[in-house]
Design an enzyme around this catalytic site. Structure first.
Site, PDB file in Angstrom:
ATOM      1  N   GLY A 124       0.016  -9.735 -59.742  1.00 47.62           N
ATOM      2  CA  GLY A 124      -0.512  -8.456 -59.262  1.00 47.62           C
ATOM      3  C   GLY A 124      -1.511  -8.683 -58.146  1.00 47.62           C
ATOM      4  O   GLY A 124      -2.713  -8.514 -58.345  1.00 47.62           O
ATOM      5  N   GLU A 244       2.629 -20.837 -55.621  1.00 47.18           N
ATOM      6  CA  GLU A 244       3.649 -19.844 -55.261  1.00 47.18           C
ATOM      7  C   GLU A 244       4.561 -20.369 -54.165  1.00 47.18           C
ATOM      8  O   GLU A 244       5.742 -20.053 -54.115  1.00 47.18           O
ATOM      9  CB  GLU A 244       2.965 -18.554 -54.797  1.00 47.18           C
ATOM     10  CG  GLU A 244       3.980 -17.492 -54.400  1.00 47.18           C
ATOM     11  CD  GLU A 244       3.431 -16.080 -54.424  1.00 47.18           C
ATOM     12  OE1 GLU A 244       2.230 -15.923 -54.721  1.00 47.18           O
ATOM     13  OE2 GLU A 244       4.203 -15.163 -54.152  1.00 47.18           O
TER      14      GLU A 244
HETATM   15  C1  LIG Z   1      11.050  -8.454 -53.044  1.00 46.56           C
HETATM   16  C2  LIG Z   1       9.566  -8.621 -53.011  1.00 46.56           C
HETATM   17  C3  LIG Z   1       8.920  -9.124 -54.129  1.00 46.56           C
HETATM   18  C4  LIG Z   1       7.533  -9.264 -54.131  1.00 46.56           C
HETATM   19  N1  LIG Z   1       6.910  -9.697 -55.281  1.00 46.56           N
HETATM   20  C5  LIG Z   1       5.561  -9.685 -55.323  1.00 46.56           C
HETATM   21  C6  LIG Z   1       4.894  -9.985 -56.554  1.00 46.56           C
HETATM   22  O1  LIG Z   1       5.514 -10.295 -57.566  1.00 46.56           O
HETATM   23  N2  LIG Z   1       3.544  -9.872 -56.586  1.00 46.56           N
HETATM   24  C7  LIG Z   1       2.816  -9.532 -55.476  1.00 46.56           C
HETATM   25  O2  LIG Z   1       1.585  -9.463 -55.571  1.00 46.56           O
HETATM   26  N3  LIG Z   1       3.415  -9.262 -54.302  1.00 46.56           N
HETATM   27  C8  LIG Z   1       4.763  -9.323 -54.204  1.00 46.56           C
HETATM   28  N4  LIG Z   1       5.390  -9.016 -53.026  1.00 46.56           N
HETATM   29  C9  LIG Z   1       4.583  -8.579 -51.894  1.00 46.56           C
HETATM   30  C10 LIG Z   1       4.512  -9.604 -50.794  1.00 46.56           C
HETATM   31  O3  LIG Z   1       3.684 -10.671 -51.151  1.00 46.56           O
HETATM   32  C11 LIG Z   1       4.007  -8.869 -49.546  1.00 46.56           C
HETATM   33  O4  LIG Z   1       5.040  -7.981 -49.147  1.00 46.56           O
HETATM   34  C12 LIG Z   1       3.651  -9.834 -48.453  1.00 46.56           C
HETATM   35  O5  LIG Z   1       2.468 -10.498 -48.759  1.00 46.56           O
HETATM   36  C13 LIG Z   1       3.503  -9.109 -47.094  1.00 46.56           C
HETATM   37  O6  LIG Z   1       2.629  -8.065 -47.217  1.00 46.56           O
HETATM   38  P1  LIG Z   1       2.985  -6.605 -46.669  1.00 46.56           P
HETATM   39  O7  LIG Z   1       4.288  -6.200 -47.259  1.00 46.56           O
HETATM   40  O8  LIG Z   1       1.821  -5.737 -46.918  1.00 46.56           O
HETATM   41  O9  LIG Z   1       3.210  -6.798 -45.113  1.00 46.56           O
HETATM   42  P2  LIG Z   1       2.073  -7.033 -44.025  1.00 46.56           P
HETATM   43  O10 LIG Z   1       1.052  -7.975 -44.544  1.00 46.56           O
HETATM   44  O11 LIG Z   1       1.597  -5.694 -43.590  1.00 46.56           O
HETATM   45  O12 LIG Z   1       2.889  -7.755 -42.899  1.00 46.56           O
HETATM   46  C14 LIG Z   1       3.730  -7.042 -41.997  1.00 46.56           C
HETATM   47  C15 LIG Z   1       4.100  -7.972 -40.873  1.00 46.56           C
HETATM   48  O13 LIG Z   1       2.906  -8.342 -40.151  1.00 46.56           O
HETATM   49  C16 LIG Z   1       2.768  -9.770 -40.066  1.00 46.56           C
HETATM   50  N5  LIG Z   1       1.378 -10.157 -40.161  1.00 46.56           N
HETATM   51  C17 LIG Z   1       0.474  -9.747 -41.083  1.00 46.56           C
HETATM   52  N6  LIG Z   1      -0.707 -10.370 -40.894  1.00 46.56           N
HETATM   53  C18 LIG Z   1      -0.551 -11.191 -39.808  1.00 46.56           C
HETATM   54  C19 LIG Z   1      -1.396 -12.110 -39.119  1.00 46.56           C
HETATM   55  N7  LIG Z   1      -2.654 -12.317 -39.492  1.00 46.56           N
HETATM   56  N8  LIG Z   1      -0.889 -12.799 -38.071  1.00 46.56           N
HETATM   57  C20 LIG Z   1       0.411 -12.606 -37.662  1.00 46.56           C
HETATM   58  N9  LIG Z   1       1.260 -11.742 -38.281  1.00 46.56           N
HETATM   59  C21 LIG Z   1       0.795 -11.048 -39.340  1.00 46.56           C
HETATM   60  C22 LIG Z   1       3.543 -10.288 -41.275  1.00 46.56           C
HETATM   61  O14 LIG Z   1       3.974 -11.613 -41.071  1.00 46.56           O
HETATM   62  C23 LIG Z   1       4.719  -9.310 -41.337  1.00 46.56           C
HETATM   63  O15 LIG Z   1       5.721  -9.674 -40.423  1.00 46.56           O
HETATM   64  C24 LIG Z   1       6.777  -8.906 -52.991  1.00 46.56           C
HETATM   65  C25 LIG Z   1       7.435  -8.425 -51.845  1.00 46.56           C
HETATM   66  C26 LIG Z   1       8.806  -8.276 -51.854  1.00 46.56           C
HETATM   67  C27 LIG Z   1       9.452  -7.743 -50.616  1.00 46.56           C
END
Ligand SMILES: Cc1cc2nc3c(=O)[nH]c(=O)nc-3n(C[C@H](O)[C@H](O)[C@H](O)COP(=O)(O)OP(=O)(O)OC[C@H]3O[C@@H](n4cnc5c(N)ncnc54)[C@H](O)[C@@H]3O)c2cc1C
Length: 395
Positions: A124, A244
């Site tokens: 989480g 992870e």
């Molecule tokens: C199928 C699936 C399962 C998942 N399971 C879990 C889970 O079990 N537990 C959990 O906690 N989370 C889980 N996640 C969440 C996952 O860890 C996040 O989706 C991930 O960390 C990206 O965060 P976000 O979706 O908010 O995208 P964002 O962080 O908003 O990223 C969007 C885009 O911006 C880019 N970006 C962001 N910051 C930067 C930076 N500083 N420099 C350059 N580029 C950047 C990213 O690379 C990406 O391309 C899951 C996601 C999916 C899709």
């Protein structure tokens, strides 16, 4: 270097195949596809019963005498049968984290329960407004002295809490100090999913996986559920994220792509009557996939070796995760190209090549460059920590 498998591992693979033939029920894979939940609890109970979950762990924390090579071979055997154990992978990440940062009491309480298969732990961390920037978490935990025993009240929402639908606990990242800089006001808690105030809603994804949004409304947990120090959650997260990105990961599906493609291509013909396997472009692409898979095996071995020496392979984990996810997208894209029109038939469609595994893998691969650390973030880690390049984002 010799990359061939040791005799031991070959023997383990044979024993693992026999174990899987005897225990794995074909309907489990169908059920995972139907439900989108990548964790089968009946299988988990069997893996626990036969000591496979406890392999390699110290006996005082419930470890078994099962050879870790055999356990690894069993997980390798499950993946090609269409069975994923994502819930075990996340549980293992948290268990390793507890073994690094937990108190002796917590290790004795949680680790044996994990290895007996009684605890499945979902992650989480992510929230609607924080994914990559996970330290911006807004979910709060407030200390309450008047509960018995004294504890914490958690309020907030998490996104993508995968396998929470079968998990016994969620490892929740919460803000415990709103006045401190964002990395210095976080704490981690193991929250039972049976707690009053816990709720979940499914999120359907392109790859077929059904993950969850989880909600925490005045969820009370005792202080003993706190993993690591108060406001000291960031160093705990750093350990958890290393696991992870590789060390704790379960067996990989990706080794099956070149095998599946080669098996299909051997018996396939183009409309002009030529054999697919005679096409040098097809052979080259399958060959490239097989090379990537071998490279991934080496990156895996490097990480396991470092972890086996008690080190935290932070950069190596990022390298492995980046290479795995980006190469998987290339592989499945190549695979669909090679399969042609029939390649888009889904797993349950009549005539789907290799039971639709490559089509399903193509969809599932899309999100692999997002979860567990997006590619951009991993590149930054490698650039800064391995190549010594300057940091390009604010702290
Ligand atoms: C199928 C699936 C399962 C998942 N399971 C879990 C889970 O079990 N537990 C959990 O906690 N989370 C889980 N996640 C969440 C996952 O860890 C996040 O989706 C991930 O960390 C990206 O965060 P976000 O979706 O908010 O995208 P964002 O962080 O908003 O990223 C969007 C885009 O911006 C880019 N970006 C962001 N910051 C930067 C930076 N500083 N420099 C350059 N580029 C950047 C990213 O690379 C990406 O391309 C899951 C996601 C999916 C899709």
């Amino acid at each position: 270097m010799d990359f061939s498998e040791s005799d031991d591992l070959a023997a383990h693979r044979e024993a693992a195949r026999a174990w899987a033939d005897a225990h794995v029920r074909p309907e489990w894979a169908a059920e995972q596809r139907r439900s989108g939940c990548h964790q089968t609890m009946d299988l988990h109970a069997l893996l626990a019963r036969d000591g496979i979950l406890g392999a390699g762990w110290p006996a005082e924390y419930g470890g078994s005498s099962v050879d870790p090579g055999f356990a690894r071979a069993v997980f390798d055997e499950l993946a090609p049968r269409g069975l994923l154990s994502d819930g075990w992978a996340t549980t293992l990440m948290v268990a390793h984290t507890i073994s690094h940062v937990g108190t002796e009491e917590q290790k004795c309480a949680y680790l044996p329960a994990v290895l007996r298969g009684e605890m499945v732990i979902a992650l989480g961390y992510s929230e609607p407004d924080s994914g990559s920037d996970v330290a911006s978490a807004k979910t709060t935990a407030v200390r309450v002295a008047d509960s018995a025993p004294a504890g914490w009240v958690i309020n907030g929402q998490k996104m993508f809490t995968s396998t929470a639908q079968v998990a016994s606990h969620v490892f929740v990242l919460a803000r415990t100090n709103a006045d401190a800089p964002k990395h210095k006001g976080l704490t981690l808690f193991l929250v039972p999913t049976a707690s009053p105030g816990f709720e979940l809603r499914p999120i359907h994804t392109l790859g077929g996986q059904v993950t969850n949004a989880t909600f925490y409304s005045d969820v009370l947990v005792p202080d003993s559920a706190r993993i690591g120090g108060v406001d000291a959650g960031w160093p705990v997260m750093k350990v958890a994220l290393v696991y992870e990105r590789g060390v704790g990961g379960a067996a990989s599906l990706e080794q099956t792509v070149s095998r599946d493609l080669a098996a299909w291509a051997r018996g396939a013909w183009r409309p002009d009557g030529s054999a697919v396997f005679d096409d040098p472009l097809v052979l080259e692409r399958i060959g490239r996939i097989a090379v990537d898979e071998a490279v991934l095996g080496v990156l895996d071995a490097q990480m396991r070796w470092l972890a086996g020496k008690g080190q935290l392979p932070q950069v190596e984990g990022s390298m492995r995760k980046l290479f795995w996810s980006e190469s998987a997208q290339r592989h499945y894209s190549d695979a669909l190209d090679i399969l042609g029109a029939v390649g888009v038939l889904a797993p349950d469609a009549l005539g789907a090549p290799v039971a639709g595994r490559l089509e399903q893998g193509f969809r599932a691969a899309v999100v692999t460059t997002v979860y567990g650390g997006a590619s951009e973030i991993l590149r930054e880690i490698i650039a800064e920590r391995r190549l010594g390049l300057p940091r390009n984002r604010p702290r």
